[in-house]
Write an enzyme that holds these catalytic residues in place. Structure first.
Site, PDB file in Angstrom:
ATOM      1  N   ALA A  32       0.872  -1.178   0.000  1.00  0.00           N
ATOM      2  CA  ALA A  32       0.000   0.000   0.000  1.00  0.00           C
ATOM      3  C   ALA A  32       0.903   1.220   0.000  1.00  0.00           C
ATOM      4  CB  ALA A  32      -0.879  -0.005   1.239  1.00  0.00           C
ATOM      5  N   LYS A  33       0.302   2.371  -0.286  1.00  0.00           N
ATOM      6  CA  LYS A  33       1.125   3.578  -0.384  1.00  0.00           C
ATOM      7  C   LYS A  33       1.816   3.896   0.943  1.00  0.00           C
ATOM      8  CE  LYS A  33      -0.460   5.645  -4.583  1.00  0.00           C
ATOM      9  NZ  LYS A  33      -1.625   6.115  -5.326  1.00  0.00           N
TER      10      LYS A  33
END
Ligand code: GLU
Length: 283
Positions: free
Chosen positions: A244-245
């Site tokens: 995920a970011k």
């Protein structure tokens, strides 16, 4: 062949984005085709200019040359509005005034492939109430899924190398096509853009397989060409979860700062080799 990579500038790109961009770029290059970049920046509250610049710098560092300037969704709002007006004129969309809390509180909110299915509260409001509330309350626009599916009939999309798959958009319920805070949803913007760009092959992560059913339906409703789709496995971290970011250690900026050679990394990703601790998984 024309492929694209379409990052949302809401954070730094990570290894999963690099893998996806490499897949799309490689498919185009292997076929003597073209590769384009699109910046999915319609979400004004989350998109940041610094992430646009960072994404373009990351792609350059990976050595992924692209054919022409990056397209930006923020320049295409007129096209999204026109498509929505077209669907509205055909009675296929309606304004929805519900808040998230309203929807969550509904007793009949079963879950579909993309979260809670909208219970339809605003679907059949009397015209006068609709007009009055539209003037006074923030609202999004939803697709009337039952009508849309009836108008479009049975649909299929081509899963590269695997044949035709039935598009089951109905399972998603009345999805949002334009948001209170953004003039188009991901589904509407992405479908229109892929067609406007002339994308022939959409190559993206397998987390978006269910979205493809919706995109196929929108193509049918809006008279757009249908690309071939390929959904690739997702890059996962040591915990087995997709990146995920927020996984800063896997960000391309941090790998670059650590002295890693971008073109060598791209060559590894092309060959399906990932840095130690990362793996590819189908969701
Ligand atoms: N901007 C979208 C994302 O980053 C693109 C998805 C797609 O390739 O259609 O998830």
């Amino acid at each position: 062949m024309l492929t694209r990579f379409a990052p949302s500038p809401t954070g730094e790109l990570h290894l999963g984005h690099a893998y996806s961009a490499v897949q799309a770029h490689q498919a185009a290059r292997a076929a003597g085709g073209r590769f384009l970049i699109r910046i999915d920046d319609i979400d004004g509250s989350r998109s940041r200019e610094e992430y646009v610049a960072a994404a373009l710098a990351d792609l350059e560092w990976l050595g992924l040359d692209c054919d022409g300037d990056a397209m930006r969704q923020s320049n295409r709002l007129g096209d999204y509005a026109a498509a929505l007006a077209d669907l509205d004129a055909r009675g296929l969309v309606y304004p929805c005034f519900c808040t998230r809390a309203d929807i969550a509180a509904s007793l009949s909110a079963p879950h579909g492939p993309s979260g809670a299915i909208y219970p339809g509260t605003c679907r059949n409001l009397p015209a006068r109430e609709r007009m009055r509330r539209m003037a006074a309350e923030p609202h999004c626009w939803r697709l009337d899924m039952a009508r849309a599916v009836a108008a479009a009939g049975d649909l299929f999309w081509e899963d590269a190398g695997q044949g035709a798959r039935a598009a089951d958009a109905a399972a998603h319920g009345d999805i949002v096509l334009a948001r209170k805070d953004a003039p188009a949803s991901y589904h509407l913007a992405s479908t229109l853009d892929d067609a406007a760009m002339g994308v022939t092959h959409v190559i993206r992560g397998a987390d978006l397989i269910a979205s493809t059913d919706i995109h196929r339906l929108l193509q049918a409703l809006l008279g757009l060409a249908t690309p071939v789709y390929r959904h690739h496995a997702l890059v996962c971290g040591a915990d087995g979860k997709r990146l995920a970011k927020r996984d800063a250690g896997a960000s391309l900026a941090s790998l670059r700062a650590a002295g890693i050679d971008g073109t060598a990394l791209a060559a590894d990703l092309r060959a399906g080799r990932l840095p130690a601790g990362y793996s590819l998984r189908m969701p």
